[in-house]
Write an enzyme that holds these catalytic residues in place. Structure first.
Site, PDB file in Angstrom:
ATOM      1  N   GLU A   1       6.679   0.485  -8.121  1.00 42.21           N
ATOM      2  CA  GLU A   1       8.221   0.522  -8.460  1.00 42.21           C
ATOM      3  C   GLU A   1       9.190  -0.071  -7.522  1.00 42.21           C
ATOM      4  O   GLU A   1       9.314   0.473  -6.260  1.00 42.21           O
ATOM      5  CB  GLU A   1       8.566   2.146  -8.772  1.00 42.21           C
ATOM      6  CG  GLU A   1       7.954   2.722  -9.824  1.00 42.21           C
ATOM      7  CD  GLU A   1       8.174   4.310 -10.063  1.00 42.21           C
ATOM      8  OE1 GLU A   1       7.653   5.050 -11.056  1.00 42.21           O
ATOM      9  OE2 GLU A   1       8.438   4.989  -8.915  1.00 42.21           O
TER      10      GLU A   1
ATOM     11  N   HIS B   1       7.623   1.526  -4.039  1.00 37.22           N
ATOM     12  CA  HIS B   1       7.070   2.668  -4.221  1.00 37.22           C
ATOM     13  C   HIS B   1       5.742   2.472  -4.930  1.00 37.22           C
ATOM     14  O   HIS B   1       5.383   1.939  -5.666  1.00 37.22           O
ATOM     15  CB  HIS B   1       7.635   3.739  -5.112  1.00 37.22           C
ATOM     16  CG  HIS B   1       7.201   5.225  -5.181  1.00 37.22           C
ATOM     17  ND1 HIS B   1       7.039   5.875  -6.543  1.00 37.22           N
ATOM     18  CD2 HIS B   1       6.394   5.860  -4.436  1.00 37.22           C
ATOM     19  CE1 HIS B   1       6.513   7.002  -6.335  1.00 37.22           C
ATOM     20  NE2 HIS B   1       6.014   6.921  -5.070  1.00 37.22           N
TER      21      HIS B   1
ATOM     22  N   SER C   1       8.831   8.890  -2.378  1.00 34.92           N
ATOM     23  CA  SER C   1       8.556   9.199  -3.721  1.00 34.92           C
ATOM     24  C   SER C   1       9.980   9.849  -4.250  1.00 34.92           C
ATOM     25  O   SER C   1       9.942   9.999  -5.465  1.00 34.92           O
ATOM     26  CB  SER C   1       7.511   9.991  -3.780  1.00 34.92           C
ATOM     27  OG  SER C   1       6.407   9.522  -3.400  1.00 34.92           O
TER      28      SER C   1
ATOM     29  N   ASN D   1       7.457   9.567 -11.783  1.00 35.24           N
ATOM     30  CA  ASN D   1       7.515  11.116 -11.461  1.00 35.24           C
ATOM     31  C   ASN D   1       8.297  11.993 -12.174  1.00 35.24           C
ATOM     32  O   ASN D   1       8.228  13.145 -12.377  1.00 35.24           O
ATOM     33  CB  ASN D   1       7.847  11.339  -9.722  1.00 35.24           C
ATOM     34  CG  ASN D   1       6.664  11.108  -9.123  1.00 35.24           C
ATOM     35  OD1 ASN D   1       5.308  11.477  -9.333  1.00 35.24           O
ATOM     36  ND2 ASN D   1       6.688  10.659  -7.783  1.00 35.24           N
TER      37      ASN D   1
HETATM   38  P1  NAI Z   1       0.760  10.408   5.641  1.00 37.21           P
HETATM   39  O1  NAI Z   1       1.190  11.868   6.584  1.00 37.21           O
HETATM   40  O2  NAI Z   1      -0.489  10.103   5.463  1.00 37.21           O
HETATM   41  O3  NAI Z   1       1.274   9.348   7.220  1.00 37.21           O
HETATM   42  C1  NAI Z   1       2.468   9.210   7.795  1.00 37.21           C
HETATM   43  C2  NAI Z   1       2.356   8.540   9.091  1.00 37.21           C
HETATM   44  O4  NAI Z   1       3.692   8.330   9.500  1.00 37.21           O
HETATM   45  C3  NAI Z   1       1.662   9.524  10.094  1.00 37.21           C
HETATM   46  O5  NAI Z   1       0.601   8.642  10.579  1.00 37.21           O
HETATM   47  C4  NAI Z   1       2.927   9.716  11.148  1.00 37.21           C
HETATM   48  O6  NAI Z   1       2.366   9.737  12.590  1.00 37.21           O
HETATM   49  C5  NAI Z   1       3.626   8.393  10.876  1.00 37.21           C
HETATM   50  N1  NAI Z   1       5.116   8.670  11.002  1.00 37.21           N
HETATM   51  C6  NAI Z   1       5.892   9.869  10.930  1.00 37.21           C
HETATM   52  N2  NAI Z   1       7.097   9.765  11.590  1.00 37.21           N
HETATM   53  C7  NAI Z   1       7.244   8.507  11.938  1.00 37.21           C
HETATM   54  C8  NAI Z   1       8.048   7.986  12.775  1.00 37.21           C
HETATM   55  N3  NAI Z   1       9.335   8.186  12.782  1.00 37.21           N
HETATM   56  N4  NAI Z   1       7.785   6.377  13.119  1.00 37.21           N
HETATM   57  C9  NAI Z   1       6.667   5.845  12.895  1.00 37.21           C
HETATM   58  N5  NAI Z   1       5.706   6.536  12.139  1.00 37.21           N
HETATM   59  C10 NAI Z   1       5.967   7.920  11.789  1.00 37.21           C
HETATM   60  O7  NAI Z   1       1.777  10.256   4.729  1.00 37.21           O
HETATM   61  P2  NAI Z   1       1.592   9.539   3.409  1.00 37.21           P
HETATM   62  O8  NAI Z   1       0.817  10.420   2.528  1.00 37.21           O
HETATM   63  O9  NAI Z   1       1.064   8.094   3.760  1.00 37.21           O
HETATM   64  O10 NAI Z   1       3.172   9.107   2.961  1.00 37.21           O
HETATM   65  C11 NAI Z   1       3.975   8.362   3.686  1.00 37.21           C
HETATM   66  C12 NAI Z   1       5.439   8.221   2.744  1.00 37.21           C
HETATM   67  O11 NAI Z   1       4.950   7.687   1.533  1.00 37.21           O
HETATM   68  C13 NAI Z   1       6.026   9.374   2.226  1.00 37.21           C
HETATM   69  O12 NAI Z   1       7.490   8.808   2.149  1.00 37.21           O
HETATM   70  C14 NAI Z   1       5.674   9.639   1.037  1.00 37.21           C
HETATM   71  O13 NAI Z   1       6.693  10.530   0.115  1.00 37.21           O
HETATM   72  C15 NAI Z   1       5.334   8.471   0.173  1.00 37.21           C
HETATM   73  N6  NAI Z   1       4.176   8.452  -0.636  1.00 37.21           N
HETATM   74  C16 NAI Z   1       3.181   9.222  -0.561  1.00 37.21           C
HETATM   75  C17 NAI Z   1       2.196   9.240  -1.608  1.00 37.21           C
HETATM   76  C18 NAI Z   1       1.057   9.936  -1.570  1.00 37.21           C
HETATM   77  O14 NAI Z   1       0.244  10.208  -2.517  1.00 37.21           O
HETATM   78  N7  NAI Z   1       0.649  10.350  -0.200  1.00 37.21           N
HETATM   79  C19 NAI Z   1       2.312   8.349  -2.802  1.00 37.21           C
HETATM   80  C20 NAI Z   1       3.637   7.384  -2.732  1.00 37.21           C
HETATM   81  C21 NAI Z   1       4.548   7.607  -1.796  1.00 37.21           C
END
Ligand code: NAI
Length: 507
Positions: free
Chosen positions: A156, A144, A123, A194
């Site tokens: 996006e 995105h 993001s 954003n």
């Molecule tokens: P989350 O914390 O729910 O999930 C992240 C997952 O990635 C976890 O299961 C973790 O174990 C895994 N992980 C971490 N490091 C890793 C690695 N090196 N290799 C493989 N797996 C790994 O996070 P979420 O909310 O799903 O966000 C993920 C991405 O999406 C981030 O970049 C965030 O900025 C982006 N994002 C999040 C939004 C939201 O509303 N939560 C909306 C749009 C984008």
């Protein structure tokens, strides 16, 4: 460029909220999907979560059992990165950390085929900067999604300096095939949504801080007059103040402290105090057991006899529908030449132009001046914001309130806030969108699509500006800029230009 075909293997890295959602979207379309997460068991858990979501759809009759089984059969958890080799598109949705993402992409380049597209769901991290770790930065872009990915329509497609336009086109076509509304964006802080959404929160916070009205009243105005699904305060409570404040801070810092993105001390205090919104039980509102939601401040009883007759002087522009509504509710309308005012007894009602009523009253030789706010649709809105000049007689508001009540419109009084609530917010949203278009971040059409499908705005900001008149929006911003003496309200050069050249953003 065409979309990736259904038989193309897609890989998703990170099986958290976003990764699982993206995997579901791709598998629903028909792709075989490989899901990897570094936490042991997380990919399997992600698929169990997807299955639970699909089961709910089956029980509500929105998905049949065979389709559910087919989607799940296409999802495969894998426990090492090397297993992603067959993928032609890898979407990364891991922790929001530049170094960790770069390490993962770098490894992927040696695992996947040379023509594999690598995409990040980040993001806030620059796509151009993530690409510096790659040998084939041309095959890398942002993809995105919005949360929850299976439901939110917008995607996006973010191009960095090196992204091959063909790769961006393929991602756009693929996301479209997946049933999403795809838009192209240049990698700039906040991408489209954003960045363009900042004024929605910022103007609400400023109005609150200046005592224009309380949060419940401002939220009600944005919903009932503006047509937004949620007002800024309830939405910030839902998003979480830690998250919303961090996004504002990062956009503000990334734009070198541009006052347009100035974070709010009120929101900072909520974060410091642990009042993070719904998730902590308290933000602007209290979510504790038995807590009651405060009612918006509403003037009048609804039972006061309305004036039988009003005089309408000239056109009220976008608010002409209000006059029609009053007429159809039995108010006699006498029409005269003029500059767009409604005379109700000794009171004069007209639309805000971005100046305070108290400032405008002497300038226009009007003592009992009442200004009203923008509504998305004056023929159906259920509430309208008004403000009254300090010079006005005490009983100036009463006939105006009775008049609007007679047409089924509740009235909320704001302290003399220039541009009131909906009008100034929409003007600032349109201004930010115009600036993003001016800077080549996105097209006018994509700016509108992004805000309609990424944050569910009732209207794209540029189309909205066209409807209310780009010249009028420019006047509001100019008055706000003069009134506050702040750069924050400076009109975008594109908006200014369109104000003088026909007021159309879309070709
Ligand atoms: P989350 O914390 O729910 O999930 C992240 C997952 O990635 C976890 O299961 C973790 O174990 C895994 N992980 C971490 N490091 C890793 C690695 N090196 N290799 C493989 N797996 C790994 O996070 P979420 O909310 O799903 O966000 C993920 C991405 O999406 C981030 O970049 C965030 O900025 C982006 N994002 C999040 C939004 C939201 O509303 N939560 C909306 C749009 C984008």
């Amino acid at each position: 460029m065409t979309a990736l075909s259904k038989d193309t293997t897609i890989a998703v890295i990170g099986a958290g909220a976003m990764g699982a959602g993206i995997a579901q979207v791709a598998a629903t379309y028909g792709h075989p999907v490989l899901l990897f997460d570094k936490a042991p068991g997380a990919a399997e858990k992600g698929i169990v979560g997807i299955a639970a979501g699909l089961d709910k759809l089956v029980s509500r009759g929105k998905l049949d059992q065979d389709a559910r089984d087919a989607i799940l059969s296409r999802l495969t958890p894998v426990d090492e990165l090397e297993a992603l080799a067959p993928a032609k598109l890898v979407v990364e949705a891991i922790v929001e950390n530049r170094d960790i993402k770069q390490q993962v992409f770098s490894r992927l380049e040696s695992i996947c085929a040379a023509d594999c597209i690598l995409a990040s769901n980040t993001s806030s991290i620059s796509i151009t900067s993530l690409a510096t770790a790659l040998e084939r930065p041309q095959n890398f872009a942002g993809l995105h999604f919005f949360n929850p990915a299976p439901i939110m329509k917008l995607v996006e497609v973010v191009s960095g300096l090196d992204t091959d336009p063909e790769v961006a086109a393929c991602l756009h076509a693929t996301a479209t095939a997946w049933g999403k509304q795809a838009v192209h964006a240049k990698s700039t802080p906040g991408f489209i949504v954003n960045r363009l959404a900042r004024p929605f929160y910022a103007e609400g916070l400023r109005l609150l801080e200046e005592g224009a009205a309380d949060s419940a009243t401002l939220d009600a105005l944005m919903r009932d007059a503006g047509g937004f699904r949620m007002g800024p305060f309830e939405l910030m409570d839902l998003i979480g103040h830690d998250v919303n404040y961090a996004v504002t801070r990062s956009v503000f810092d990334a734009y070198y402290g541009d006052g347009r993105f100035l974070p709010s001390l009120t929101q900072q205090a909520l974060v410091e105090g642990g009042r993070l919104g719904r998730k902590s039980g308290r933000g602007f509102y209290d979510y504790g057991a038995g807590a009651e939601r405060p009612e918006p401040a509403t003037l009048g009883t609804g039972n006061d006899a309305p004036p039988s007759r009003i005089v309408v002087e000239g056109s009220l522009g976008v608010a002409d529908a209000l006059v029609e509504r009053l007429r159809s509710n039995g108010i006699e309308v006498v029409e005269r030449e003029g500059v767009g005012r409604i005379r109700v007894g000794d009171s004069v009602l007209t639309m805000s132009d971005g100046r305070m009523a108290t400032e405008r009253a002497p300038a226009e030789g009007l003592r009992n001046l009442v200004l009203f706010d923008l509504a998305l649709d004056y023929s159906t809105c259920t509430r309208l914001g008004v403000t009254v000049a300090d010079q006005a007689d005490k009983d100036t508001l009463a006939p105006v309130v009775a008049l609007l009540n007679a047409a089924g419109i509740r009235v909320s009084l704001l302290d003399d806030a220039p541009g009131l609530a909906v009008l100034r917010t929409v003007a600032m949203l349109a201004n930010e969108a115009a600036d993003a278009v001016l800077q080549g971040v996105c097209s006018a059409a994509d700016a509108d699509t992004a805000m309609r499908f990424g944050v569910n705005y009732p209207q794209g900001p540029l189309t909205w500006a066209e409807q209310i008149g780009v010249g009028f929006v420019h006047r509001i911003l100019t008055h706000l800029q003069q009134g506050y003496g702040e750069d924050r309200y400076r009109p975008s050069r594109l908006l200014r230009r369109k104000a003088f050249s026909g007021g159309v953003f879309h070709d």
